[in-house]
Design a protein around this motif. Structure first.
Motif, mmCIF file in Angstrom:
data_model
loop_
_atom_site.group_PDB
_atom_site.id
_atom_site.type_symbol
_atom_site.label_atom_id
_atom_site.label_comp_id
_atom_site.label_asym_id
_atom_site.label_seq_id
_atom_site.Cartn_x
_atom_site.Cartn_y
_atom_site.Cartn_z
ATOM 1 N N ASP A 126 0.801 -1.221 0.000
ATOM 2 C CA ASP A 126 0.000 0.000 0.000
ATOM 3 C C ASP A 126 0.835 1.274 0.000
ATOM 4 O OD1 ASP A 126 -2.270 -1.569 0.055
ATOM 5 O OD2 ASP A 126 -2.457 -1.501 2.246
ATOM 6 N N GLN A 127 2.086 1.175 0.410
ATOM 7 C CA GLN A 127 2.922 2.368 0.514
ATOM 8 C C GLN A 127 3.948 2.458 -0.614
ATOM 9 O OE1 GLN A 127 2.073 4.572 2.884
ATOM 10 N NE2 GLN A 127 0.458 3.086 3.363
ATOM 11 N N ARG A 128 3.708 1.762 -1.712
ATOM 12 C CA ARG A 128 4.726 1.757 -2.755
ATOM 13 C C ARG A 128 4.878 3.133 -3.406
ATOM 14 N NH1 ARG A 128 2.246 -2.247 -7.351
ATOM 15 N NH2 ARG A 128 0.296 -1.177 -7.838
ATOM 16 N N ASP A 129 6.051 3.333 -3.999
ATOM 17 C CA ASP A 129 6.403 4.597 -4.621
ATOM 18 C C ASP A 129 5.823 4.627 -6.040
ATOM 19 O OD1 ASP A 129 8.008 6.494 -6.255
ATOM 20 O OD2 ASP A 129 9.148 6.743 -4.392
ATOM 21 N N VAL A 130 4.900 5.533 -6.284
ATOM 22 C CA VAL A 130 4.216 5.593 -7.579
ATOM 23 C C VAL A 130 5.207 5.838 -8.716
ATOM 24 C CG1 VAL A 130 2.562 6.917 -8.972
ATOM 25 C CG2 VAL A 130 2.017 6.315 -6.600
ATOM 26 N N ALA A 131 6.155 6.735 -8.512
ATOM 27 C CA ALA A 131 7.116 7.072 -9.556
ATOM 28 C C ALA A 131 7.986 5.868 -9.906
ATOM 29 C CB ALA A 131 7.990 8.247 -9.128
ATOM 30 N N ILE A 132 8.423 5.128 -8.886
ATOM 31 C CA ILE A 132 9.258 3.952 -9.136
ATOM 32 C C ILE A 132 8.440 2.871 -9.832
ATOM 33 C CG2 ILE A 132 10.475 2.046 -8.009
ATOM 34 C CD1 ILE A 132 11.545 4.046 -5.992
ATOM 35 N N TRP A 133 7.173 2.669 -9.386
ATOM 36 C CA TRP A 133 6.317 1.673 -10.039
ATOM 37 C C TRP A 133 6.120 2.003 -11.509
ATOM 38 C CZ3 TRP A 133 1.763 1.625 -12.741
ATOM 39 C CH2 TRP A 133 1.180 0.371 -12.960
ATOM 40 N N GLU A 134 5.822 3.237 -11.815
ATOM 41 C CA GLU A 134 5.559 3.616 -13.199
ATOM 42 C C GLU A 134 6.836 3.590 -14.034
ATOM 43 O OE1 GLU A 134 3.356 7.289 -13.122
ATOM 44 O OE2 GLU A 134 1.547 6.307 -12.313
ATOM 45 N N HIS A 135 7.972 3.917 -13.435
ATOM 46 C CA HIS A 135 9.248 3.866 -14.160
ATOM 47 C C HIS A 135 9.629 2.437 -14.509
ATOM 48 C CE1 HIS A 135 13.402 4.634 -15.288
ATOM 49 N NE2 HIS A 135 13.804 3.768 -14.379
ATOM 50 N N ASN A 136 9.352 1.491 -13.618
ATOM 51 C CA ASN A 136 9.711 0.096 -13.849
ATOM 52 C C ASN A 136 8.678 -0.660 -14.685
ATOM 53 O OD1 ASN A 136 12.180 -1.129 -12.013
ATOM 54 N ND2 ASN A 136 11.335 0.738 -11.134
ATOM 55 N N ASN A 137 7.469 -0.131 -14.797
ATOM 56 C CA ASN A 137 6.373 -0.812 -15.480
ATOM 57 C C ASN A 137 6.722 -1.129 -16.941
ATOM 58 O OD1 ASN A 137 3.931 -1.704 -16.458
ATOM 59 N ND2 ASN A 137 2.844 0.234 -16.149
ATOM 60 N N PRO A 138 6.759 -2.421 -17.338
ATOM 61 C CA PRO A 138 7.117 -2.764 -18.722
ATOM 62 C C PRO A 138 6.226 -2.112 -19.772
ATOM 63 C CG PRO A 138 7.286 -4.705 -17.341
ATOM 64 C CD PRO A 138 6.658 -3.636 -16.492
ATOM 65 N N ALA A 139 4.928 -1.952 -19.494
ATOM 66 C CA ALA A 139 4.043 -1.325 -20.478
ATOM 67 C C ALA A 139 4.439 0.135 -20.709
ATOM 68 C CB ALA A 139 2.594 -1.419 -20.017
ATOM 69 N N ASN A 140 4.790 0.834 -19.649
ATOM 70 C CA ASN A 140 5.249 2.221 -19.799
ATOM 71 C C ASN A 140 6.566 2.266 -20.565
ATOM 72 O OD1 ASN A 140 3.119 3.510 -18.505
ATOM 73 N ND2 ASN A 140 4.048 3.331 -16.484
ATOM 74 N N ARG A 141 7.447 1.337 -20.268
ATOM 75 C CA ARG A 141 8.729 1.313 -20.971
ATOM 76 C C ARG A 141 8.536 1.041 -22.459
ATOM 77 N NH1 ARG A 141 13.790 -0.658 -17.487
ATOM 78 N NH2 ARG A 141 13.424 0.693 -15.698
ATOM 79 N N ALA A 142 7.584 0.172 -22.783
ATOM 80 C CA ALA A 142 7.294 -0.092 -24.195
ATOM 81 C C ALA A 142 6.837 1.185 -24.889
ATOM 82 C CB ALA A 142 6.225 -1.175 -24.313
ATOM 83 N N GLY A 143 5.989 1.954 -24.212
ATOM 84 C CA GLY A 143 5.526 3.206 -24.798
ATOM 85 C C GLY A 143 6.641 4.224 -24.966
ATOM 86 N N HIS A 144 7.479 4.361 -23.953
ATOM 87 C CA HIS A 144 8.561 5.338 -24.008
ATOM 88 C C HIS A 144 9.613 4.966 -25.052
ATOM 89 C CE1 HIS A 144 7.548 6.377 -19.549
ATOM 90 N NE2 HIS A 144 6.779 7.022 -20.397
ATOM 91 N N ASN A 145 9.833 3.675 -25.247
ATOM 92 C CA ASN A 145 10.929 3.216 -26.110
ATOM 93 C C ASN A 145 10.448 2.472 -27.349
ATOM 94 O OD1 ASN A 145 12.847 4.189 -24.238
ATOM 95 N ND2 ASN A 145 12.697 2.309 -23.032
#
Length: 286
Positions: A126-145
């Protein structure tokens, strides 16, 4: 993991399912191969900049790098491949532990079941870091790259069972749709009746590694088949086609050439014609 799989790899090498290769893995525990933006825990950097170069130099290995992962390892393999696509020829994953969203706030309780198993607090809980989660998220990485992934010609294999006990198939299906919309080539399997473990796992692993084996050493076309097909096509497809003609590269090239004028006309009014994947509308959108 490698000790448990040793006899499987020996079997697959003996039967020709896999070409000979070096197989190595670190022991990540339940870290999900996290890469923290602060730089305090940097699994991705370690794997890409230290681990892979060490393996290559230790065995004088000069050929391609292939990535494979299961569950949390699948998550790690995807984010590493999508973050550094130029370093790898292919990535293949089975029920990767993905959450089906681009924003952390869109992840529902259905897709947080795996949190009870544990993991780094920056990613799990419940206390996870939103920025770190989104940075590591493979779907986001696919979009960025996406452009880099396409230009690197990274081969991608996604697989999950449709009865996954932690609903990992939701995240796999979501990533499949993201890659589709980004026009990134990939192979996707949703296996009927398969779970996050159980008797289907080893046959599915064999299929995954057979796919990787074909990337490393593609099966050649049967001798003479391409030439026979080419001659038949050049004759205007007169007479009985030679055996296997439609399974040749020559046949595909011929059919694409025949369709090209129609494709060009369609592209004049629909730019998506020249995409690998069509832009699909959800029927519920009206």
């Amino acid at each position: 993991m490698l000790r448990d799989m040793q006899h499987l790899f020996d079997e697959w090498w003996a039967e020709g399912t896999l070409p000979l290769m070096v197989i190595a893995t670190p022991t990540p525990d339940t870290t999900y191969y996290i890469e923290e933006t602060s730089g305090s825990v940097r699994w991705e950097s370690f794997l890409a900049l230290s681990f892979v170069p060490h393996i290559r130099s230790s065995v004088n290995f000069k050929d391609m790098n292939l990535l494979a992962g299961i569950s949390g390892g699948g998550y790690g393999a995807l984010k590493l491949a999508f973050g550094r696509p130029e370093l790898f020829r292919a990535v293949a994953v089975m029920h990767p532990m993905l959450e089906p969203a681009l924003r952390e706030s869109d992840v529902s309780g259905r897709n947080r079941l795996h949190h009870s198993i544990g993991g780094p607090t920056a990613l799990i809980g419940d206390q996870r870091d939103v920025a770190i989660w989104e940075h590591n998220n493979p779907a986001n990485r696919a979009g960025h790259n996406a452009k880099r992934i396409i230009e690197a010609n990274l081969a991608i294999y996604l697989e999950a069972g449709d009865e996954d006990l932690v609903n990992a198939h939701d995240g796999t299906e979501f990533l499949h749709r993201v890659l589709w919309d980004l026009d990134i080539s990939h192979e996707y399997h949703l296996v009927r009746g398969a779970d996050h473990g159980g008797p289907t796992v080893r046959p599915r692993m064999r299929a995954l590694f057979a796919w990787l084996g074909n990337i490393a050493a593609p099966m050649p076309t049967e001798a003479g088949m391409e030439e026979a097909a080419s001659q038949w096509l050049q004759s205007g497809m007169q007479g009985t086609p030679p055996s296997g003609a439609t399974a040749t590269t020559a046949f595909v090239r011929f059919m694409r050439a025949r369709l090209e004028p129609g494709r060009a006309r369609a592209a004049e009014t629909d730019a998506s014609t020249n995409r690998r994947f069509g832009l699909l509308r959800n029927p519920s959108d009206g």
